[in-house]
Scaffold this motif. Structure first.
Motif, short mmCIF file in Angstrom:
data_model
loop_
_atom_site.label_atom_id
_atom_site.label_comp_id
_atom_site.label_asym_id
_atom_site.label_seq_id
_atom_site.Cartn_x
_atom_site.Cartn_y
_atom_site.Cartn_z
N ARG A 356 0.82 -1.21 0.00
CA ARG A 356 0.00 0.00 0.00
C ARG A 356 0.85 1.26 0.00
O ARG A 356 0.59 2.21 -0.75
CB ARG A 356 -0.92 0.00 1.22
N GLY A 357 1.90 1.27 0.83
CA GLY A 357 2.76 2.44 0.89
C GLY A 357 3.50 2.68 -0.41
O GLY A 357 3.65 3.84 -0.86
N ILE A 358 3.97 1.61 -1.04
CA ILE A 358 4.67 1.75 -2.33
C ILE A 358 3.70 2.24 -3.40
O ILE A 358 4.05 3.09 -4.22
CB ILE A 358 5.30 0.40 -2.74
N ARG A 359 2.49 1.72 -3.39
CA ARG A 359 1.47 2.17 -4.36
C ARG A 359 1.26 3.68 -4.24
O ARG A 359 1.22 4.40 -5.25
CB ARG A 359 0.14 1.45 -4.15
N GLU A 360 1.11 4.14 -3.02
CA GLU A 360 0.85 5.57 -2.81
C GLU A 360 2.03 6.42 -3.26
O GLU A 360 1.86 7.49 -3.87
CB GLU A 360 0.52 5.82 -1.34
N ALA A 361 3.24 5.95 -2.96
CA ALA A 361 4.43 6.71 -3.35
C ALA A 361 4.58 6.77 -4.86
O ALA A 361 4.89 7.83 -5.43
CB ALA A 361 5.67 6.08 -2.72
N LEU A 362 4.36 5.65 -5.54
CA LEU A 362 4.49 5.63 -7.00
C LEU A 362 3.36 6.41 -7.67
O LEU A 362 3.58 7.10 -8.67
CB LEU A 362 4.49 4.18 -7.51
N ALA A 363 2.15 6.31 -7.11
CA ALA A 363 1.02 7.06 -7.67
C ALA A 363 1.27 8.56 -7.59
O ALA A 363 0.94 9.31 -8.51
CB ALA A 363 -0.26 6.69 -6.95
N ALA A 364 1.88 9.01 -6.49
CA ALA A 364 2.19 10.44 -6.34
C ALA A 364 3.18 10.91 -7.39
O ALA A 364 3.19 12.09 -7.76
CB ALA A 364 2.74 10.69 -4.94
N LEU A 365 4.01 9.99 -7.89
CA LEU A 365 4.98 10.34 -8.92
C LEU A 365 4.39 10.28 -10.33
O LEU A 365 5.02 10.72 -11.28
CB LEU A 365 6.19 9.39 -8.84
N GLY A 366 3.18 9.72 -10.45
CA GLY A 366 2.52 9.69 -11.75
C GLY A 366 2.35 8.31 -12.36
O GLY A 366 1.91 8.20 -13.51
N ALA A 367 2.66 7.25 -11.62
CA ALA A 367 2.47 5.91 -12.16
C ALA A 367 0.98 5.62 -12.35
O ALA A 367 0.14 6.06 -11.56
CB ALA A 367 3.10 4.87 -11.23
N ARG A 368 0.65 4.88 -13.42
CA ARG A 368 -0.72 4.55 -13.73
C ARG A 368 -1.19 3.35 -12.91
O ARG A 368 -0.38 2.58 -12.39
CB ARG A 368 -0.89 4.25 -15.22
N ALA A 369 -2.51 3.15 -12.84
CA ALA A 369 -3.08 2.08 -12.01
C ALA A 369 -2.54 0.71 -12.40
O ALA A 369 -2.21 -0.11 -11.54
CB ALA A 369 -4.61 2.12 -12.11
N TRP A 370 -2.44 0.44 -13.71
CA TRP A 370 -1.98 -0.88 -14.14
C TRP A 370 -0.52 -1.11 -13.74
O TRP A 370 -0.12 -2.23 -13.42
CB TRP A 370 -2.16 -1.07 -15.65
#
Length: 398
Positions: A356-370
């Motif tokens: 969960r923490g990695i998802r949030e960090a990557l999403a904040a950088l612009g990574a897409r859901a897939w």
């Protein structure tokens, strides 16, 4: 072979708009600029193709207002190859799609070995495209017929390519991934202008003294102003290498500048007074540039192992895990996850390194859901393994 005509009058433009409006299916779009020749990145030719309508080659400087065309095609799917390269110059003339299909990006997601347009067309359609005019000066007028034929072929086959890629994406269950990537390209924000664009001079990072940097800055500013005035690519006046050579040697007279062998370029001697004035300004200024510019980017990974073994271990193990996942998905690793995103979370991981923490960090950088679905969990596991490996190494050393 068909002869192509450039649409440059209002009457011809209005006729083309009607025909494109009456066509069926997606619209193939491409644009030709004069990169390396002109200062601006404006489009000097825009090509479109639609089934039951035909091929149209528009002259943007002559037409000016593309609003009537935008009104009839904006809601249709546009097919482009490497869309990120053309969207800015299309938007500059008022052409802005709501939906795109990027054939180059689709080819990448499918793991095709070569993704240039000519290679993709040859693999999918068995047709060889000549690319001899790809680096031409498209601001030339009139445009030669051979150039127009080349430009037309860039769009005439694009819809057929798109249809085959759609089938392959569906077969590989990558159609949803592709849709997310196309949306990302379409809505990606333009990079803000650099605060000190002169620092992008090729080779300037090797200069370590403020006075030398001041001369480089002054010459870059003078060159850029002249390039804007003439609408010519800056490097056609004096190349970056010449500016860096002058900045390194710091000539003290105009004669010394003119005698500098590395000071080359078509305007290096014809406008020597301009360049010498810039050098004098750089030598005299009291507003010296900083040698290093603060950045939030991680340092080069090659320096991590000795100084930051924990970050090095995280990056090394996570990088391998992501590479293995990309291989399993049959796509380039950089399309699975932007390498800079991985470097940033490895260098400065979130407090919570769970999935969960990695998802949030990557999403904040612009990574897409897939991308998050494919990589967050394996990166989290890699970070745990990295922490354990550093602890084991520390225990062994003590």
């Amino acid at each position: 072979m068909a002869e192509f005509r450039v649409i440059e009058t209002r009457a011809a433009f209005e006729s083309a708009v009607e025909q494109l409006s009456a066509g069926t299916g997606p619209i193939a779009v491409d644009a030709e600029r004069a990169s390396g020749f002109r200062y601006s990145q404006r489009a000097y030719l825009i090509q479109m193709y639609r089934r039951d309508a035909g091929t149209f080659l528009f002259d943007p400087p002559a037409i000016g207002d593309f609003a009537p065309l935008e009104d009839v095609i904006a809601q249709e799917e546009w097919v482009l190859h490497a869309a990120s390269q053309d969207l800015a110059c299309l938007r500059e003339v008022g052409l802005d799609p709501s939906t795109i299909f990027d054939t180059e990006l689709a080819a990448r997601l499918l793991g095709m070995p070569r993704v240039g347009l000519a290679s993709v067309v040859e693999e999918l359609l068995g047709i060889k495209l000549a690319k001899e005019h790809s680096a031409a000066d498209w601001s030339t007028r009139p445009l030669p017929q051979s150039w127009l034929t080349y430009a037309a072929l860039d769009v005439e086959l694009l819809v057929d390519v798109r249809d085959l890629l759609v089938e392959r994406l569906a077969e590989k269950s990558k159609d949803g991934i592709a849709a997310q990537e196309f949306e990302s390209v379409l809505h990606k924000e333009a990079k803000p202008a650099a605060a000190e664009p002169w620092r992008r001079l090729s080779g300037v990072h090797g200069i370590r003294h403020a006075r030398n940097l001041a001369v480089a800055r002054s010459l870059w500013v003078a060159r850029d102003a002249r390039a804007v005035e003439l609408d010519v690519a800056p490097g056609r006046l004096i190349p970056d290498a010449s500016i860096v050579a002058v900045a390194r040697s710091l000539p003290r007279t105009k004669r010394a500048l003119a005698d500098l062998r590395e000071f080359t370029g078509r305007a290096s001697r014809s406008e020597i007074d301009r360049w010498w004035s810039a050098v004098e300004d750089g030598l005299a200024t009291t507003e010296l540039p900083a040698i290093r510019v603060p950045s939030d980017a991680p340092p080069p990974p090659r320096a991590w192992a000795s100084r930051h073994p924990d970050a090095d271990a995280r990056l090394r193990l996570a990088k391998q895990a992501v590479a293995d996942k990309a291989e399993a998905l049959v796509m380039p690793v950089e399309n699975l996850l932007t390498p800079d995103h991985l470097r940033r979370v490895a260098w400065r991981p979130p407090a919570d390194t769970s999935e969960r923490g990695i998802r949030e960090a990557l999403a904040a950088l612009g990574a897409r859901a897939w991308q998050l679905d494919a990589t967050a969990q394996i990166i989290s596991v890699a970070f745990v393994e990295a922490e354990q490996s550093v602890e084991d190494a520390s225990a062994s050393a003590s």
